[in-house]
Write a protein that holds these residues in place. Structure first.
Motif, PDB file in Angstrom:
ATOM      1  N   GLU A   1       0.787  -1.020   0.074  1.00  0.00           N
ATOM      2  CA  GLU A   1      -0.017   0.004   0.027  1.00  0.00           C
ATOM      3  C   GLU A   1       0.897   1.173  -0.003  1.00  0.00           C
ATOM      4  OE1 GLU A   1      -3.109  -0.462  -0.593  1.00  0.00           O
ATOM      5  OE2 GLU A   1      -2.630  -2.673  -0.275  1.00  0.00           O
ATOM      6  N   GLU A   2       2.068   1.097   0.030  1.00  0.00           N
ATOM      7  CA  GLU A   2       2.928   2.424   0.115  1.00  0.00           C
ATOM      8  C   GLU A   2       3.172   2.880  -1.263  1.00  0.00           C
ATOM      9  OE1 GLU A   2       4.566   3.972   2.553  1.00  0.00           O
ATOM     10  OE2 GLU A   2       3.418   2.703   3.773  1.00  0.00           O
ATOM     11  N   PRO A   3       3.361   4.132  -1.552  1.00  0.00           N
ATOM     12  CA  PRO A   3       3.636   4.572  -2.885  1.00  0.00           C
ATOM     13  C   PRO A   3       4.974   4.139  -3.472  1.00  0.00           C
ATOM     14  CG  PRO A   3       4.036   6.378  -1.153  1.00  0.00           C
ATOM     15  CD  PRO A   3       3.380   5.198  -0.615  1.00  0.00           C
ATOM     16  N   ALA A   4       5.012   4.195  -4.930  1.00  0.00           N
ATOM     17  CA  ALA A   4       6.208   3.904  -5.387  1.00  0.00           C
ATOM     18  C   ALA A   4       7.229   4.979  -5.477  1.00  0.00           C
ATOM     19  CB  ALA A   4       5.854   3.346  -6.860  1.00  0.00           C
ATOM     20  N   GLN A   5       8.343   4.753  -5.422  1.00  0.00           N
ATOM     21  CA  GLN A   5       9.183   5.738  -5.526  1.00  0.00           C
ATOM     22  C   GLN A   5      10.253   5.310  -6.801  1.00  0.00           C
ATOM     23  OE1 GLN A   5      10.377   8.445  -3.284  1.00  0.00           O
ATOM     24  NE2 GLN A   5       8.508   7.922  -2.247  1.00  0.00           N
ATOM     25  N   TYR A   6      10.250   6.455  -7.651  1.00  0.00           N
ATOM     26  CA  TYR A   6      10.784   6.222  -9.127  1.00  0.00           C
ATOM     27  C   TYR A   6      12.271   6.879  -9.136  1.00  0.00           C
ATOM     28  CZ  TYR A   6       6.353   4.985 -10.763  1.00  0.00           C
ATOM     29  OH  TYR A   6       5.103   4.308 -11.001  1.00  0.00           O
ATOM     30  N   ALA A   7      13.034   6.511 -10.278  1.00  0.00           N
ATOM     31  CA  ALA A   7      14.512   6.796 -10.215  1.00  0.00           C
ATOM     32  C   ALA A   7      14.790   7.070 -11.696  1.00  0.00           C
ATOM     33  CB  ALA A   7      15.227   5.855  -9.408  1.00  0.00           C
ATOM     34  N   LEU A   8      15.800   7.974 -11.944  1.00  0.00           N
ATOM     35  CA  LEU A   8      16.535   7.990 -13.158  1.00  0.00           C
ATOM     36  C   LEU A   8      17.812   7.265 -12.891  1.00  0.00           C
ATOM     37  CD1 LEU A   8      16.203  11.978 -14.344  1.00  0.00           C
ATOM     38  CD2 LEU A   8      15.348   9.643 -15.451  1.00  0.00           C
ATOM     39  N   GLU A   9      18.082   6.381 -13.992  1.00  0.00           N
ATOM     40  CA  GLU A   9      19.300   5.701 -13.951  1.00  0.00           C
ATOM     41  C   GLU A   9      20.259   5.912 -15.141  1.00  0.00           C
ATOM     42  OE1 GLU A   9      20.571   0.928 -13.911  1.00  0.00           O
ATOM     43  OE2 GLU A   9      18.691   1.500 -12.708  1.00  0.00           O
ATOM     44  N   GLY A  10      21.616   5.944 -14.885  1.00  0.00           N
ATOM     45  CA  GLY A  10      22.494   5.683 -15.974  1.00  0.00           C
ATOM     46  C   GLY A  10      23.243   4.482 -15.649  1.00  0.00           C
ATOM     47  N   ALA A  11      23.646   3.569 -16.662  1.00  0.00           N
ATOM     48  CA  ALA A  11      24.068   2.429 -16.291  1.00  0.00           C
ATOM     49  C   ALA A  11      25.388   2.369 -17.211  1.00  0.00           C
ATOM     50  CB  ALA A  11      23.316   1.324 -17.162  1.00  0.00           C
ATOM     51  N   ILE A  12      26.824   1.978 -16.435  1.00  0.00           N
ATOM     52  CA  ILE A  12      27.792   2.177 -17.172  1.00  0.00           C
ATOM     53  C   ILE A  12      28.568   0.685 -17.338  1.00  0.00           C
ATOM     54  CG2 ILE A  12      30.145   3.019 -17.081  1.00  0.00           C
ATOM     55  CD1 ILE A  12      29.009   5.220 -15.501  1.00  0.00           C
ATOM     56  N   ALA A  13      28.845   0.021 -18.534  1.00  0.00           N
ATOM     57  CA  ALA A  13      28.930  -1.146 -18.465  1.00  0.00           C
ATOM     58  C   ALA A  13      30.096  -1.770 -17.878  1.00  0.00           C
ATOM     59  CB  ALA A  13      29.002  -1.614 -20.015  1.00  0.00           C
ATOM     60  N   ILE A  14      30.981  -0.992 -18.110  1.00  0.00           N
ATOM     61  CA  ILE A  14      32.772  -1.412 -17.493  1.00  0.00           C
ATOM     62  C   ILE A  14      33.001  -0.272 -16.243  1.00  0.00           C
ATOM     63  CG2 ILE A  14      35.051  -1.559 -18.088  1.00  0.00           C
ATOM     64  CD1 ILE A  14      33.245  -3.763 -19.224  1.00  0.00           C
ATOM     65  N   ALA A  15      33.294  -0.952 -15.148  1.00  0.00           N
ATOM     66  CA  ALA A  15      34.093  -0.201 -14.165  1.00  0.00           C
ATOM     67  C   ALA A  15      34.923  -1.298 -13.574  1.00  0.00           C
ATOM     68  CB  ALA A  15      32.949   0.301 -12.949  1.00  0.00           C
ATOM     69  N   GLY A  16      34.495  -2.043 -12.241  1.00  0.00           N
ATOM     70  CA  GLY A  16      35.345  -3.111 -11.797  1.00  0.00           C
ATOM     71  C   GLY A  16      35.949  -4.012 -12.911  1.00  0.00           C
ATOM     72  N   ALA A  17      35.009  -4.460 -13.876  1.00  0.00           N
ATOM     73  CA  ALA A  17      35.465  -5.350 -14.930  1.00  0.00           C
ATOM     74  C   ALA A  17      36.669  -4.656 -15.631  1.00  0.00           C
ATOM     75  CB  ALA A  17      34.264  -5.254 -15.899  1.00  0.00           C
ATOM     76  N   GLY A  18      36.871  -3.444 -15.825  1.00  0.00           N
ATOM     77  CA  GLY A  18      37.898  -2.895 -16.535  1.00  0.00           C
ATOM     78  C   GLY A  18      39.246  -3.117 -15.595  1.00  0.00           C
ATOM     79  N   VAL A  19      39.186  -2.951 -14.365  1.00  0.00           N
ATOM     80  CA  VAL A  19      40.382  -3.239 -13.658  1.00  0.00           C
ATOM     81  C   VAL A  19      40.516  -4.803 -13.625  1.00  0.00           C
ATOM     82  CG1 VAL A  19      41.314  -3.247 -11.267  1.00  0.00           C
ATOM     83  CG2 VAL A  19      39.704  -1.480 -11.871  1.00  0.00           C
ATOM     84  N   SER A  20      39.481  -5.597 -13.657  1.00  0.00           N
ATOM     85  CA  SER A  20      40.058  -7.159 -13.861  1.00  0.00           C
ATOM     86  C   SER A  20      40.650  -7.320 -15.239  1.00  0.00           C
ATOM     87  CB  SER A  20      38.300  -7.944 -13.806  1.00  0.00           C
ATOM     88  OG  SER A  20      37.953  -7.804 -12.650  1.00  0.00           O
ATOM     89  N   TRP A  21      40.082  -6.482 -16.205  1.00  0.00           N
ATOM     90  CA  TRP A  21      40.758  -6.816 -17.582  1.00  0.00           C
ATOM     91  C   TRP A  21      42.270  -6.390 -17.522  1.00  0.00           C
ATOM     92  CZ3 TRP A  21      42.425  -2.807 -21.186  1.00  0.00           C
ATOM     93  CH2 TRP A  21      42.656  -3.075 -22.480  1.00  0.00           C
TER      94      TRP A  21
END
Length: 532
Positions: free
Chosen positions: A321-341
């Protein structure tokens, strides 16, 4: 001791954590699992291996808690998971799971992971049919992209005979990792039953939450229901899909496993869980530095449609019964995966920790610009044809400059997303960026981030805010914690955090950012179709 348990099923590992009534960590256990890469751009996980890691983590964390504090009573379980990772299973047949002495429902294919790009041709075909990749943005908040689950389900139907047969015979169940875990935790099939009886069993509870449903490309973000038109487009029916629930309510109780009888009372996708764990209220933003980077801005009870390449998605809904909270999102594919690379592929560092030491050994990147578009760029460009580039190399360049340039690229990508958020939300700036995730342990990266965005960056003492968010949701779901306490009692959260303040000259930062944006343009149109 009464505890809340949280399962965190991530892209590279599974964890189980236990929290006491003051939200202090009591014990935890983590297990990594196999990354399956059948072709370039394809990434899969074995659902049965994921299930086994969940069971191992439950056992080991409970054992650690008892040895540390004595008897513990788990009063509720929360789940958080890698979003968009998609799987299909058979509702009528089971497979022995020897580690738990039970049967679990049989996956019809490996799970297709969120970063997998095999659906590129399906997405291109869909965009051409619709005339725009943004055709369904008003409904879903999302562009047509390989990122989202519906296109992965379409690929499975088109390419896997076993899936087609199960679908035709009404045996096919679709879900993301949260649904798979809840289904097996709440029912699975008891190991005392023989395989012939499985067809008569209803199995577990098939549900998902609004934050995971919002990432399938099938949910209407205003009504919070599956959209009939999109189901028809993808040839799906609601009986294949899980029922959509809020993030904090009792979905069912665990049957079998060491948590037998415990209510499952919270579920969020990993980035929304981190947002709740960071206690982000309207107009507050967080960035999680994991395999990728995920920047979310809580926009309150009104969904804001992005015109700057961001996603409109759910933040959280803390009760039916609670109101929905919304968001704007920006997804960046490579972060820690770049360090692993850098570590695993180039072998210029021996550990992720060395990236900080090496990057700190030089004052600048020496004119090097790195765009880690290994499988395309997500927000805000959404260029599937982009590929990684390193520009500005000279005889002066060392591995230290390349390492620093990669860390700087993570910071530049975050700045891009925050700039887009300010434009969409009509704001001139933010006063603070909350950060978490494994890569946020890197002090050099955090200082580069503060310099890039020219505002303070706050890192909490407990970095695993994803797990904390799942625990908060479960605690709210059974009344163990109040919503007000979770969202507003953040004095200790702030007091035990560390802040990084900008030190770099703003004009020099803007100049370097313009150069990096030029490097981004050079990464476009580099997709090699011979590798598909």
């Amino acid at each position: 001791m009464e505890c809340i348990g949280a399962i965190d099923q991530g892209t590279q590992s599974t964890r189980f954590l236990l929290y006491d009534q003051s939200a202090n960590l009591v014990a935890s256990h983590q297990v990594e699992f196999t990354q399956i890469t059948p072709k370039p751009g394809w990434v899969e996980h074995d659902p049965l291996e994921i299930w086994r890691t969940v069971l191992e983590c439950l056992d080991k964390a409970l054992e650690a808690a008892r040895s540390k504090v004595g008897p513990v009573k788990v009063v509720a379980l929360g789940i958080t998971n890698q979003r968009e990772t998609t799987l299909v299973w058979d509702r009528t047949t089971g497979k022995p799971c020897l580690s738990s002495m039970r049967f679990i429902h049989y996956p019809l294919h490996n799970a297709i992971v969120w970063m997998d790009r095999r659906t590129a041709s399906i997405c291109q075909r869909t965009t051409e049919e619709l005339g725009s990749s943004d055709h369904y943005r008003a409904t879903t908040g999302l562009p047509v992209s390989t990122y989202f689950s519906a296109f992965k389900w379409a690929w499975l139907h088109e390419n896997v005979e076993e899936v087609r047969e199960a679908r035709a015979e009404g045996r096919c169940m679709l879900g993301t990792i949260d649904s798979w875990l809840i289904y097996n935790l709440t029912g699975g099939v008891d190991g005392r039953d023989c395989i012939e009886e499985l067809a008569d069993r209803t199995g577990g509870i098939h549900v998902t939450d609004v934050s995971n449903a919002a990432r399938t490309f099938l949910m209407d973000i205003c009504t919070l229901n599956w959209d009939a038109g999109l189901l028809q487009r993808f040839g799906l029916s609601e009986d294949m899909l899980p029922r959509i629930c809020s993030n904090a309510e009792v979905y069912g109780t665990v049957k079998g496993t060491p948590l037998d009888g415990i209510p499952i009372a919270g579920c969020l996708g990993d980035q929304q869980a981190a947002m709740l764990g960071q206690r982000c209220k309207p107009l507050e933003a967080k960035n999680t530095y994991g395999t990728g980077c995920f920047v979310l801005l809580n926009t309150g009870t009104t969904p804001i449609q992005s015109s700057h390449g961001l996603l409109t998605t759910m933040a959280y809904k803390l009760g039916p019964e609670e109101p929905a909270q919304y968001a704007l999102e920006g997804a960046i594919a490579i972060a820690g995966a770049g360090v692993s690379w850098l570590k695993d592929s180039l072998r210029i560092i021996d550990s992720p920790e060395e990236s900080a030491t090496l990057a700190a050994s030089v004052d600048t990147t020496g004119g090097v610009y790195f765009v880690p578009a290994f499988g395309g760029l997500l927000a805000p460009q959404w260029r599937s044809d982009a590929r990684g580039v390193i520009l500005g190399l000279s005889s002066f360049t060392t591995r230290a400059h390349i390492t620093r340039a990669l860390l700087e690229a993570i910071a530049w990508q975050t700045k891009e997303v925050l700039d887009a958020m300010m434009a969409d939300a009509g704001r001139e700036g933010f006063s603070l960026l909350r950060v978490d995730g494994g890569a946020s342990r890197n002090d050099v990266l955090m200082q580069l981030q503060a310099d890039a965005i020219q505002i303070p960056v706050r890192r909490p003492q407990h970095l695993e805010t994803t797990c904390m968010g799942a625990a908060y949701a479960a605690g709210i779901g059974i009344g163990f914690w109040s919503k007000e306490w979770v969202l507003h009692n953040d004095d200790s959260h702030s007091r035990n955090s560390q802040e990084f303040h900008p030190k770099a000259d703003p004009e020099k930062i803007q100049q370097r950012f313009r150069c990096w944006k030029e490097a981004v343009k050079r990464s476009f149109n580099l997709e090699d179709f011979e590798l598909q």
